[in-house]
Design an enzyme around this catalytic site. Structure first.
Site, mmCIF file in Angstrom:
data_model
loop_
_atom_site.group_PDB
_atom_site.id
_atom_site.type_symbol
_atom_site.label_atom_id
_atom_site.label_comp_id
_atom_site.label_asym_id
_atom_site.label_seq_id
_atom_site.Cartn_x
_atom_site.Cartn_y
_atom_site.Cartn_z
ATOM 1 N N GLY A 29 0.803 -1.222 0.000
ATOM 2 C CA GLY A 29 0.000 0.000 0.000
ATOM 3 C C GLY A 29 0.831 1.265 0.000
ATOM 4 N N ALA A 30 1.940 1.259 -0.713
ATOM 5 C CA ALA A 30 2.882 2.387 -0.658
ATOM 6 C C ALA A 30 2.603 3.400 -1.755
ATOM 7 C CB ALA A 30 4.310 1.872 -0.754
ATOM 8 N N GLY A 34 -0.709 7.980 1.356
ATOM 9 C CA GLY A 34 -0.997 6.951 2.342
ATOM 10 C C GLY A 34 0.129 6.804 3.336
ATOM 11 N N ASP A 83 -2.310 -6.942 -5.949
ATOM 12 C CA ASP A 83 -3.753 -6.756 -5.776
ATOM 13 C C ASP A 83 -4.213 -7.713 -4.684
ATOM 14 O OD1 ASP A 83 -6.477 -6.479 -5.859
ATOM 15 O OD2 ASP A 83 -6.694 -6.986 -7.989
ATOM 16 N N THR A 131 -9.366 -8.074 1.637
ATOM 17 C CA THR A 131 -8.240 -7.198 1.331
ATOM 18 C C THR A 131 -7.341 -6.991 2.543
ATOM 19 O OG1 THR A 131 -9.593 -6.020 -0.314
ATOM 20 C CG2 THR A 131 -7.604 -4.909 0.479
ATOM 21 N N SER A 163 -5.980 -1.454 13.732
ATOM 22 C CA SER A 163 -6.636 -0.206 14.137
ATOM 23 C C SER A 163 -7.345 -0.462 15.458
ATOM 24 C CB SER A 163 -7.670 0.212 13.090
ATOM 25 O OG SER A 163 -8.578 1.181 13.601
ATOM 26 N N TYR A 184 -24.999 -6.333 6.342
ATOM 27 C CA TYR A 184 -23.699 -5.645 6.328
ATOM 28 C C TYR A 184 -23.722 -4.334 7.098
ATOM 29 C CZ TYR A 184 -19.371 -3.647 4.392
ATOM 30 O OH TYR A 184 -18.120 -3.106 4.233
#
Length: 326
Positions: A29-30, A34, A83, A131, A163, A184
């Site tokens: 995720g670089a 971000g 991905d 993900t 988190s 959901y």
């Protein structure tokens, strides 16, 4: 040094400089904007040998590589397409990483989505769980399996960026997909994926600690300016206040979110990736916040219990159709 919620990544990196120099680091995720990119450009100034930038966008990760070259022209970078929402492509990415023939010292699983609308990965797994957890689980395990065979005495540190939103939901072992979206809730889904990140760190510590793997998870803080918040307007965070009431987190009632800058947000990334205190066996599998080890008594059992961790491991192996030899 005593770290606080205002400590920056640069400050922690200066303290850890001797543990950064000549290391090979993989970060997912670089992309610019971000925390992964901020982390990479921060540590680049302290002499790592190679930074592998794994991202869904090769072009955007290339921009991060250029930013690294601007601040640390002698540091090598390599961009890999990754991905995390495709099991097939994760396997391709791992082949590309292994083809670099580099022994990785630190894996920072930073990429993720937060509070996204209901969706699924290319393999039909609920998007946030797939993900944030499943893709990283597969990539990291494949890399560790190869590296432990190649360099069994080389320590490896794995950092899973979680988190404090883990408190909004445990792993729903019988129904990770929320009845295919019928029930959901984006925050419960996010909580599930972040709890999974923490349990995965506990599993790695339990299974591979004796083989030199140190794995931690962390809460970077609340940062409104990153790409992670693309599905959430600032005012949408008011939903969290309602959730804190509904779930009985009275200590958080009426307490405003304390936002951090990106530089402050990556401090715990740097601490988790390099600080030598985490080599103490008692800290393997720990959850970090504000560049400190959080007391287990402050963590809901569903995010730290070893039975839950083992159940998640089995579930995850089933989802990627592969059992790992550890």
């Amino acid at each position: 040094m005593t770290y606080t919620n205002k400590t920056t990544g640069d400050e922690v990196a200066r303290d850890c400089q001797e543990h950064i120099v000549n290391k090979t680091i993989l970060v997912t995720g670089a992309t610019p904007g971000g925390l992964g990119a901020t982390f990479a450009t921060t540590i680049a100034q302290f002499g790592p040998a190679l930074i592998i930038l794994a991202s869904y966008s090769v072009d955007k990760a290339g921009q991060t590589a250029k930013a690294i070259a601007d601040v640390a022209p002698t540091v090598k970078t390599k961009v890999i397409e990754l991905d995390l929402a495709s099991i097939r492509q994760v396997r391709q990415a791992v082949k590309a990483i292994l083809a670099l023939d580099s022994v990785i010292d630190v894996i920072v699983n930073n990429a993720g989505v937060m509070a996204a609308p209901y969706g699924t990965t290319k393999d039909g797994i609920e998007l946030q769980f797939g993900t944030n957890h499943v893709g990283h689980f597969l990539m990291t395990n494949l890399l560790l399996e190869a590296q432990l065979a190649k360099a069994p005495s080389r320590p490896v540190r794995v950092v899973n960026v979680s988190s404090d939103g883990f408190r909004y939901g445990p792993v729903r072992f019988e129904d990770t997909s929320f009845d295919d979206g019928a029930t959901y809730n984006r925050w419960a889904s996010y909580g599930q994926s972040k709890s999974a990140n923490m349990l995965y760190s506990r599993s790695l510590a339990q299974k591979l600690g004796s083989r030199g793997v140190v794995s931690v998870s962390l809460h970077p803080g609340v940062i409104f300016t990153t790409n992670l918040s693309r599905h959430v307007a600032t005012e949408d965070f008011a939903e969290l206040g309602d959730l804190n009431h509904k779930m009985g987190y009275k200590s958080l009632w009426g307490v405003p979110l304390a936002a951090k800058s990106a530089a402050e947000g990556v401090a715990t990334h740097v601490f988790g990736a390099f600080h030598p205190i985490l080599d103490n066996v008692e800290h393997n599998g720990a959850f970090l916040s504000d560049s400190k080890v959080l007391d287990n008594k402050l963590i809901q059992s569903w995010a730290r219990d070893l039975i839950e961790a083992e159940k998640l491991w089995g579930l995850s192996e089933g989802l990627v159709s592969q059992k790992f030899p550890f």
